[in-house]
Design a protein around this motif. Structure first.
Motif, short mmCIF file in Angstrom:
data_model
loop_
_atom_site.label_atom_id
_atom_site.label_comp_id
_atom_site.label_asym_id
_atom_site.label_seq_id
_atom_site.Cartn_x
_atom_site.Cartn_y
_atom_site.Cartn_z
N GLU A 84 -11.30 42.84 -4.54
CA GLU A 84 -10.39 41.70 -4.66
C GLU A 84 -9.26 41.88 -3.64
OE1 GLU A 84 -10.77 39.23 -6.83
OE2 GLU A 84 -12.41 40.08 -8.04
N PRO A 85 -8.62 40.77 -3.21
CA PRO A 85 -7.43 40.92 -2.37
C PRO A 85 -6.39 41.76 -3.12
CG PRO A 85 -8.11 38.62 -2.47
CD PRO A 85 -8.95 39.36 -3.47
N GLY A 86 -5.74 42.67 -2.45
CA GLY A 86 -4.70 43.49 -3.08
C GLY A 86 -5.25 44.65 -3.88
N GLU A 87 -6.59 44.74 -3.99
CA GLU A 87 -7.17 45.83 -4.75
C GLU A 87 -7.57 46.97 -3.82
OE1 GLU A 87 -10.72 46.29 -8.09
OE2 GLU A 87 -11.10 45.07 -6.29
N ARG A 88 -7.46 48.22 -4.30
CA ARG A 88 -7.89 49.37 -3.50
C ARG A 88 -9.00 50.10 -4.22
NH1 ARG A 88 -2.48 49.76 -3.55
NH2 ARG A 88 -2.56 51.67 -4.81
N ALA A 108 2.22 44.90 -0.04
CA ALA A 108 3.13 43.84 0.39
C ALA A 108 2.39 42.58 0.83
CB ALA A 108 4.02 44.36 1.53
N HIS A 109 1.19 42.73 1.39
CA HIS A 109 0.49 41.57 1.96
C HIS A 109 -0.75 41.17 1.18
CE1 HIS A 109 2.96 43.10 5.29
NE2 HIS A 109 2.96 41.86 5.73
N GLY A 110 -0.97 41.79 0.02
CA GLY A 110 -2.13 41.44 -0.79
C GLY A 110 -3.45 41.72 -0.10
N VAL A 111 -3.49 42.83 0.66
CA VAL A 111 -4.71 43.18 1.40
C VAL A 111 -5.59 44.09 0.53
CG1 VAL A 111 -5.54 44.55 3.38
CG2 VAL A 111 -3.68 42.90 3.68
N GLY A 112 -6.88 43.84 0.52
CA GLY A 112 -7.82 44.71 -0.19
C GLY A 112 -8.23 45.87 0.70
N VAL A 113 -8.39 47.07 0.10
CA VAL A 113 -8.72 48.26 0.89
C VAL A 113 -9.94 48.95 0.28
CG1 VAL A 113 -7.93 50.55 1.65
CG2 VAL A 113 -6.31 48.63 1.56
N ASP A 146 -12.91 63.32 -0.06
CA ASP A 146 -11.83 64.03 -0.73
C ASP A 146 -11.48 63.30 -2.04
OD1 ASP A 146 -9.46 65.16 -1.60
OD2 ASP A 146 -8.60 65.34 0.40
N GLN A 147 -11.96 63.83 -3.15
CA GLN A 147 -11.78 63.17 -4.45
C GLN A 147 -10.30 63.04 -4.81
OE1 GLN A 147 -14.50 62.45 -6.56
NE2 GLN A 147 -16.15 63.77 -5.85
N ASP A 148 -9.51 64.08 -4.48
CA ASP A 148 -8.08 64.04 -4.80
C ASP A 148 -7.41 62.88 -4.06
OD1 ASP A 148 -8.27 66.25 -6.39
OD2 ASP A 148 -7.48 67.66 -4.91
N LEU A 149 -7.81 62.69 -2.80
CA LEU A 149 -7.22 61.61 -2.00
C LEU A 149 -7.59 60.25 -2.61
CD1 LEU A 149 -5.75 60.56 0.56
CD2 LEU A 149 -7.96 60.61 1.71
N ILE A 150 -8.89 60.08 -2.92
CA ILE A 150 -9.34 58.81 -3.50
C ILE A 150 -8.59 58.51 -4.79
CG2 ILE A 150 -11.34 57.70 -4.58
CD1 ILE A 150 -11.64 57.71 -1.62
N ALA A 151 -8.42 59.54 -5.62
CA ALA A 151 -7.73 59.34 -6.90
C ALA A 151 -6.29 58.90 -6.66
CB ALA A 151 -7.76 60.64 -7.71
N LYS A 152 -5.69 59.39 -5.58
CA LYS A 152 -4.29 59.10 -5.33
C LYS A 152 -4.07 57.69 -4.76
CE LYS A 152 -0.44 61.28 -5.76
NZ LYS A 152 -0.09 62.13 -6.91
N VAL A 153 -4.99 57.22 -3.90
CA VAL A 153 -4.70 55.97 -3.17
C VAL A 153 -5.46 54.75 -3.68
CG1 VAL A 153 -4.05 57.21 -1.06
CG2 VAL A 153 -6.40 56.40 -1.34
N THR A 154 -6.40 54.94 -4.62
CA THR A 154 -7.17 53.78 -5.07
C THR A 154 -7.02 53.57 -6.57
OG1 THR A 154 -9.20 55.01 -5.53
CG2 THR A 154 -8.90 54.23 -3.28
#
Lengths: 185, 263
Positions: free
Chosen positions: A27-31, A159-164, A170-178
């Motif tokens: 979705e837009p804004g979803e990571r 800020a811009h409602g961008v989906g990522v 790196d599981q730790d990274l994924i857990a932190k940013v998504t």
């Protein structure tokens, strides 16, 4: 929404399937994080979603532009162009939080890997994407540069409602940013 | 007594000619110090492009002809000249290369392992036994590199690198792309090689893996080694760590993901 439905992919008719019936939505804004062992087709999914390749079967739909950011920025830039010209392809208002003004007159090989990846991300965001596919964008960077890059991308996306879509081993990274994870095997 | 390997003030630059005769010098390694003794695993940690691979290639005398080097590298107390390096490379000093592309894609594993046994002055049967010691059966001999998993390839490379019974092993990024179980197995191999009385230099950009097996961690940045830290100090918020090491530690996604620059 960026959506992939029933994606199958192989390089040619006698090659083995790399993706078999993959479905995924952002979705837009979803990571969303994309995890899985090497060879599971994570980068292929990124390339298909960004339109670099066509799926053998299945459909991809998007309500806006999709930008792919890859692990090795030096492979995505013309080595004979100055940073100013590399960025000019995508737009003119350069984000100074990512790109320091004195880099603009340099050539790609005159910046460090971390600096060049910030230019690479800045270029992708200049194109005003609705979705960003980040394929191992910090795998070659030290932890501090990795954290800076991701803090910037997350702030921008919020800020811009961008989906990522964050692709990383790196599981730790994924857990932190998504906010959620999609696993492929 | 001096350590088995000692590097001080290593500097490596490259001379390139651009647009005809315009000469240009690029400094890739600006000042690196490192010491590794028998029984030790020393981790050299830093981002890509920090010059870690060049340090290993310098020790083996593998730098390209347009590289110029200064500083001192000693082995067992004596300065290593370029002839010494080439003579010891593959025997007393071994490199475990970064890329699996260092194997020949068109030759079977058996042929390549036998060849490395021959170069190390061992009988061919030794190669088969050495593979078996690393948990690879004789069926592997008939296979080609692309038919093995990343973890198996790593074990083949370790087998080939240790064929000549080296006293010093430089392992260049041995773990990326491997599943966690294989990473652990490869790192334990290095620990065991050091425990047998060898010196191991583990080059990596993954701080966490290094901490599992290293006796000391040397941090490098922009072509310089800037800090040396004890693995035990990488705990909690890292209060006893030197400043850049602490910042790296705290920036890990599992440790707060903080971005305060120490300088």
């Amino acid at each position: 929404m960026l959506s992939a439905e029933g994606l199958w992919f192989r390089y040619h008719k006698r090659a083995p399937w790399i993706l078999e019936d993959l479905s995924l939505t952002i979705e837009p804004g979803e990571r969303v994080g994309l995890c899985g062992p090497s060879g599971a087709g994570k980068s292929t999914i990124g390339r298909l979603l960004a339109g670099y390749r066509k799926p053998s079967r299945g459909a991809i739909t998007s309500d806006g532009p999709v930008q792919l950011v890859m692990q090795h920025p030096e492979r995505t830039m013309n080595p004979h162009w100055r940073i100013r010209d590399v960025l000019a392809e995508a737009g003119s208002t350069v984000d100074e939080a990512l790109v320091e003004p004195h880099w603009l007159d340099r050539f790609p090989h005159e910046l460090s890997g971390g600096e060049l990846q910030r230019v690479n991300l800045a270029r992708a965001l200049l194109a005003e994407p609705r979705y960003v596919i980040a394929d191992e964008i910090s795998a070659s960077l030290d932890a501090i540069t990795q954290a800076q890059l991701w803090h910037h991308l997350v702030e921008y996306a919020e800020a811009h409602g961008v989906g990522v879509l964050a692709i990383s081993h790196d599981q730790d990274l994924i857990a932190k940013v998504t906010q959620r994870t999609h696993r492929v095997e | 007594m001096s350590p088995l390997l000692s590097i001080s003030g290593l500097r490596i630059s490259f001379v390139q000619y651009t647009r005809g005769l315009r000469r240009r010098e690029t400094v890739a390694v600006a000042g690196m110090d490192l010491a590794a003794d028998r029984g030790q695993v020393v981790a050299l940690v830093g981002a890509s492009g920090a010059g870690k691979t060049l340090l290993a290639h310098a020790v083996l005398g593998m730098l390209p002809p347009n590289a110029s080097e200064s500083g001192v590298i000693t082995y067992d107390g004596a300065v290593l000249t370029s002839e010494d390096r080439r003579r010891r490379a593959g025997h007393e000093i071994a490199l475990l290369p970064q890329s699996v592309d260092f194997l020949d894609p068109l030759a079977t594993i058996g042929r390549q392992v036998r060849r490395s046994a021959q170069l190390a002055g061992r009988p061919e049967s030794y190669a088969v036994a050495a593979l078996a010691d690393r948990g690879l059966g004789s069926e592997v001999l008939r296979r080609y590199p692309h038919e093995l998993s990343g973890g198996m390839i790593r074990r083949v490379l370790v087998t080939m690198a240790t064929m000549g019974d080296p006293q010093l092993i430089l392992a260049d990024e041995p773990t990326p792309g491997l599943p966690q179980a294989d990473v652990t197995a490869v790192l334990r191999d290095f620990r065991a090689l050091a425990d047998d009385g060898r010196a191991v230099v583990l080059i990596t950009h993954e701080l966490r893996g290094a901490l599992e097996v290293a006796d000391s961690v040397v941090i490098c940045r922009d072509g310089r080694t800037i800090e040396t830290a004890a693995p035990a100090d990488f705990t909690g918020d890292g209060p006893d760590l030197p400043p850049y090491s602490r910042a790296l530690w705290q920036a890990l996604p599992g440790n707060g993901f903080r971005v305060e620059q120490p300088c």
